[in-house]
Design a protein around this motif. Structure first.
Motif, PDB file in Angstrom:
ATOM      1  N   GLN A 166      -1.441   6.894   4.629  1.00 50.59           N
ATOM      2  CA  GLN A 166      -1.601   8.323   5.456  1.00 50.59           C
ATOM      3  C   GLN A 166      -2.958   8.638   5.453  1.00 50.59           C
ATOM      4  OE1 GLN A 166       1.206  11.010   3.652  1.00 50.59           O
ATOM      5  NE2 GLN A 166       2.786  10.762   4.839  1.00 50.59           N
ATOM      6  N   LYS A 167      -3.544   8.684   4.347  1.00 47.65           N
ATOM      7  CA  LYS A 167      -4.975   8.684   4.306  1.00 47.65           C
ATOM      8  C   LYS A 167      -5.779   7.885   5.166  1.00 47.65           C
ATOM      9  CE  LYS A 167      -5.146  10.593  -0.533  1.00 47.65           C
ATOM     10  NZ  LYS A 167      -5.848  10.569  -1.841  1.00 47.65           N
ATOM     11  N   LEU A 168      -5.488   6.665   5.191  1.00 46.89           N
ATOM     12  CA  LEU A 168      -6.199   5.592   6.051  1.00 46.89           C
ATOM     13  C   LEU A 168      -5.901   6.400   7.418  1.00 46.89           C
ATOM     14  CD1 LEU A 168      -5.395   2.327   4.358  1.00 46.89           C
ATOM     15  CD2 LEU A 168      -7.445   3.434   4.597  1.00 46.89           C
ATOM     16  N   ALA A 169      -4.991   6.592   7.789  1.00 41.56           N
ATOM     17  CA  ALA A 169      -4.272   7.322   9.181  1.00 41.56           C
ATOM     18  C   ALA A 169      -5.137   8.237   9.460  1.00 41.56           C
ATOM     19  CB  ALA A 169      -2.964   7.239   9.599  1.00 41.56           C
ATOM     20  N   ARG A 170      -5.263   9.106   8.671  1.00 43.60           N
ATOM     21  CA  ARG A 170      -5.703  10.291   8.826  1.00 43.60           C
ATOM     22  C   ARG A 170      -7.565  10.272   9.074  1.00 43.60           C
ATOM     23  NH1 ARG A 170      -1.875  13.513   5.318  1.00 43.60           N
ATOM     24  NH2 ARG A 170      -0.056  13.647   6.671  1.00 43.60           N
ATOM     25  N   GLY A 171      -8.050   9.398   8.299  1.00 47.61           N
ATOM     26  CA  GLY A 171      -9.352   9.248   8.290  1.00 47.61           C
ATOM     27  C   GLY A 171     -10.043   9.806   6.760  1.00 47.61           C
ATOM     28  N   THR A 172      -9.001  10.433   5.872  1.00 45.67           N
ATOM     29  CA  THR A 172      -9.574  10.747   4.770  1.00 45.67           C
ATOM     30  C   THR A 172      -9.988   9.619   3.697  1.00 45.67           C
ATOM     31  OG1 THR A 172      -7.469  11.363   3.974  1.00 45.67           O
ATOM     32  CG2 THR A 172      -8.602  13.052   4.948  1.00 45.67           C
ATOM     33  N   GLU A 173      -9.251   8.510   3.842  1.00 42.43           N
ATOM     34  CA  GLU A 173      -9.598   7.374   3.218  1.00 42.43           C
ATOM     35  C   GLU A 173     -10.328   6.301   4.160  1.00 42.43           C
ATOM     36  OE1 GLU A 173     -10.014   4.952  -0.097  1.00 42.43           O
ATOM     37  OE2 GLU A 173      -8.439   6.649  -0.260  1.00 42.43           O
ATOM     38  N   ALA A 174     -11.643   5.714   3.697  1.00 41.01           N
ATOM     39  CA  ALA A 174     -12.390   4.983   4.745  1.00 41.01           C
ATOM     40  C   ALA A 174     -11.747   3.678   4.847  1.00 41.01           C
ATOM     41  CB  ALA A 174     -13.625   5.016   4.317  1.00 41.01           C
ATOM     42  N   ILE A 196       0.946  -1.221  -0.022  1.00 35.86           N
ATOM     43  CA  ILE A 196       0.126  -0.142   0.242  1.00 35.86           C
ATOM     44  C   ILE A 196       0.841   1.049   0.051  1.00 35.86           C
ATOM     45  CG2 ILE A 196      -1.695   1.099   1.309  1.00 35.86           C
ATOM     46  CD1 ILE A 196      -2.775  -1.515   2.509  1.00 35.86           C
ATOM     47  N   SER A 197       0.531   2.179  -0.909  1.00 36.62           N
ATOM     48  CA  SER A 197       1.539   3.358  -0.923  1.00 36.62           C
ATOM     49  C   SER A 197       1.505   4.212   0.210  1.00 36.62           C
ATOM     50  CB  SER A 197       1.014   4.302  -2.012  1.00 36.62           C
ATOM     51  OG  SER A 197      -0.282   4.562  -1.666  1.00 36.62           O
ATOM     52  N   ARG A 198       2.478   4.834   0.418  1.00 34.90           N
ATOM     53  CA  ARG A 198       2.577   5.807   1.620  1.00 34.90           C
ATOM     54  C   ARG A 198       1.567   6.720   1.864  1.00 34.90           C
ATOM     55  NH1 ARG A 198       5.183  10.438   3.088  1.00 34.90           N
ATOM     56  NH2 ARG A 198       5.853  10.918   0.827  1.00 34.90           N
ATOM     57  N   HIS A 200      -1.238   2.316  11.485  1.00 31.93           N
ATOM     58  CA  HIS A 200      -1.089   3.662  12.270  1.00 31.93           C
ATOM     59  C   HIS A 200      -1.274   2.913  13.796  1.00 31.93           C
ATOM     60  CE1 HIS A 200      -1.430   7.503  13.763  1.00 31.93           C
ATOM     61  NE2 HIS A 200      -0.500   7.838  12.952  1.00 31.93           N
ATOM     62  N   VAL A 201      -0.549   3.760  14.701  1.00 34.79           N
ATOM     63  CA  VAL A 201      -0.703   3.703  16.021  1.00 34.79           C
ATOM     64  C   VAL A 201      -2.323   3.889  16.413  1.00 34.79           C
ATOM     65  CG1 VAL A 201       0.026   4.551  18.241  1.00 34.79           C
ATOM     66  CG2 VAL A 201       1.830   4.331  16.478  1.00 34.79           C
ATOM     67  N   GLY A 202      -2.866   4.846  15.763  1.00 34.13           N
ATOM     68  CA  GLY A 202      -4.333   5.251  16.049  1.00 34.13           C
ATOM     69  C   GLY A 202      -5.220   3.991  15.857  1.00 34.13           C
TER      70      GLY A 202
END
Length: 190
Positions: free
Chosen positions: A86-94, A80-82, A172-174
């Motif tokens: 990042q989008k998954l971790a931030r919640g912008t990608e569901a 999975i691309s970086r 991600h840690v979250g």
């Protein structure tokens, strides 16, 4: 007729224009992300037999002579691309679904994971979260720490899983950090 004026948290009353503007804005706002579907491993349908079964053993041949029918090549895994991570971790990608494998034996967890991935792909999910747990930290030789954490990535590389999985990365840690994986699913064929 008295009109009710809206009040800001600071105590200032909104004017008519401000009140109308605020009402229009609040009506047009959509949530940033939808809540991921939480699927219990025990609620999934039972596993189907593997698509490539072994040939029957004849009394004249030994078990070592039996060939397993497999496809010529299984689709390769891709990380999975970086940026996507990042989008998954931030919640912008569901994250469309999640499965928690805590408390399951290896056999139960592997079966539940395969059923979950099959179900998620049929539902059109793109990204799921697989929670393995970090394992118990014990320093005796009798028990290994994090068996599922170690085994799930190995299972995702198996042919039976590669029809469903494009790739995976640690979460991600979250979302659980070392005790979870983001898994990208292949689109269902047909």
């Amino acid at each position: 007729m008295t009109s009710r004026k809206k009040t800001e948290p600071g105590g200032r009353r909104l004017g008519r224009d401000e009140s109308e503007l605020w009402t229009n804005i609040t009506r047009s706002v959509k949530p940033l992300r939808r809540r991921p579907a939480k699927i219990d491993a025990h609620d999934l349908p039972k596993a189907e037999p593997p698509p490539f079964a072994t040939a029957p053993i004849s009394p004249l041949r030994g078990a070592a002579d039996v060939a397993i029918r497999t496809p010529k090549s299984a689709p390769p895994l891709a990380p999975i691309s970086r940026r996507t991570k990042q989008k998954l971790a931030r919640g912008t990608e569901a994250i469309d679904g999640r499965i928690d494998l805590h408390g399951l034996t290896q056999a139960q967890a592997q079966d539940a994971l395969l059923r979950f991935l099959r179900h998620a792909q049929s539902e059109g999910m793109r990204f799921v979260l697989v929670i393995t747990g970090k394992g118990r930290v014990r320093f005796d030789a009798e028990r290994e720490a994090g068996v599922l954490r170690r085994e799930v990535p190995r299972w995702l590389k198996l042919r039976e899983f590669r029809d469903y999985v494009v790739g995976y990365e640690p979460a991600h840690v979250g979302h659980g950090g070392e005790g979870a994986l983001y898994v990208r699913l292949r689109r269902a064929r047909g």
